[in-house]
Write a protein that holds these residues in place. Structure first.
Motif, PDB file in Angstrom:
ATOM      1  N   SER A  26       2.401   3.145  12.158  1.00  0.00           N
ATOM      2  CA  SER A  26       1.749   1.901  12.593  1.00  0.00           C
ATOM      3  C   SER A  26       2.112   0.697  11.724  1.00  0.00           C
ATOM      4  O   SER A  26       1.887  -0.435  12.127  1.00  0.00           O
ATOM      5  N   ASN A  30       4.732  -0.430  16.942  1.00  0.00           N
ATOM      6  CA  ASN A  30       3.569  -0.280  17.825  1.00  0.00           C
ATOM      7  C   ASN A  30       3.938   0.684  18.937  1.00  0.00           C
ATOM      8  O   ASN A  30       5.091   0.728  19.367  1.00  0.00           O
ATOM      9  N   SER A  31       2.948   1.432  19.398  1.00  0.00           N
ATOM     10  CA  SER A  31       3.128   2.317  20.535  1.00  0.00           C
ATOM     11  C   SER A  31       1.767   2.553  21.164  1.00  0.00           C
ATOM     12  O   SER A  31       0.811   2.901  20.460  1.00  0.00           O
ATOM     13  N   THR A  32       1.697   2.371  22.463  1.00  0.00           N
ATOM     14  CA  THR A  32       0.438   2.643  23.155  1.00  0.00           C
ATOM     15  C   THR A  32       0.126   4.131  23.143  1.00  0.00           C
ATOM     16  O   THR A  32      -1.031   4.524  23.188  1.00  0.00           O
ATOM     17  N   LEU A  33       1.145   4.964  23.042  1.00  0.00           N
ATOM     18  CA  LEU A  33       0.961   6.410  23.071  1.00  0.00           C
ATOM     19  C   LEU A  33       0.628   6.997  21.701  1.00  0.00           C
ATOM     20  O   LEU A  33      -0.130   7.954  21.602  1.00  0.00           O
ATOM     21  N   ASN A  35      -1.148   6.076  18.923  1.00  0.00           N
ATOM     22  CA  ASN A  35      -2.193   5.261  18.321  1.00  0.00           C
ATOM     23  C   ASN A  35      -2.698   5.946  17.044  1.00  0.00           C
ATOM     24  O   ASN A  35      -2.966   7.142  17.050  1.00  0.00           O
ATOM     25  N   THR A 175       8.953   8.737  27.507  1.00  0.00           N
ATOM     26  CA  THR A 175       7.732   7.929  27.493  1.00  0.00           C
ATOM     27  C   THR A 175       7.457   7.373  26.110  1.00  0.00           C
ATOM     28  O   THR A 175       7.124   6.191  25.959  1.00  0.00           O
ATOM     29  N   SER A 179       7.617   3.400  24.813  1.00  0.00           N
ATOM     30  CA  SER A 179       6.365   2.805  24.352  1.00  0.00           C
ATOM     31  C   SER A 179       6.487   2.157  22.966  1.00  0.00           C
ATOM     32  O   SER A 179       5.602   1.446  22.535  1.00  0.00           O
TER      33      SER A 179
END
Length: 183
Positions: A26, A30-33, A35, A175, A179
């Motif tokens: 982090s 950044n990655s939505t997956l 977190n 994916t 992301s």
């Protein structure tokens, strides 16, 4: 004294990031997956190995490097590093070549097993303008790898997906890669 020992044991059980020069994912991307709030501590990640038949990969939590997530029944490991003189940017063509099964015979190993070579998958591609290498044995291993480097030569991310389903792992890798955006 007992209180200090107890606090040390509890704090070690909650480790989320381990490894030499490993930085929290982090802090560089950044990655939505991926977190940070969904990240597994090392004890949980270690116990999840058995669920994907990778129980012997790490002998204990002290051997584990990076950060871990459990995504759709698969264990995801991310090792993030800054690109430095110690950890330079990789030439992904060279890494790709070094990971092919036929290289073992060149460096003194046994003659290549063509069925293993045919089972090997690797590709270099650009995802979100970042250079990426994905490589793994489709059916002979439950471990799938990827490496991503940013375009500013600041960071690289090594990823591993532990699973019994290579189709599902391939989709998850894509994916994850889509992301990620470096900071």
């Amino acid at each position: 004294m007992i209180l200090i020992i107890g606090m040390t044991i509890v704090s070690q059980a909650q480790v989320y990031v381990q490894g030499k020069n490993v930085v929290p994912f982090s802090t560089i991307a950044n990655s939505t997956l991926l977190n940070p709030t969904n990240r597994l501590n090392m004890d949980v990640a270690y116990s999840r190995q058995a669920q994907v038949n990778a129980a012997n990969y790490y002998k204990n939590t002290n051997e584990m490097v990076g950060e871990f997530w459990w995504v759709d029944g698969m264990l995801v490991q991310i090792v993030s590093r800054r690109i430095t003189a110690t950890y330079p940017k990789d030439n992904l063509e060279h890494v790709r070549y070094a990971t092919t099964p036929s290289v073992n015979s060149i460096i003194g190993g046994p003659a290549p097993d063509r069925t293993v070579q045919n089972d090997h998958f690797s590709e270099i591609k650009s995802v979100n303008n970042y250079e990426v290498l994905v490589h793994y044995l489709r059916t002979r291993s439950n471990i799938k790898y990827f490496e991503m480097q940013d375009n500013q030569d600041k960071y690289k991310v090594f990823g591993t997906v532990y699973t019994n389903d290579h189709h599902k792992a391939h989709n998850l890798i894509n994916t994850i890669l889509n992301s990620i955006s470096f900071k």
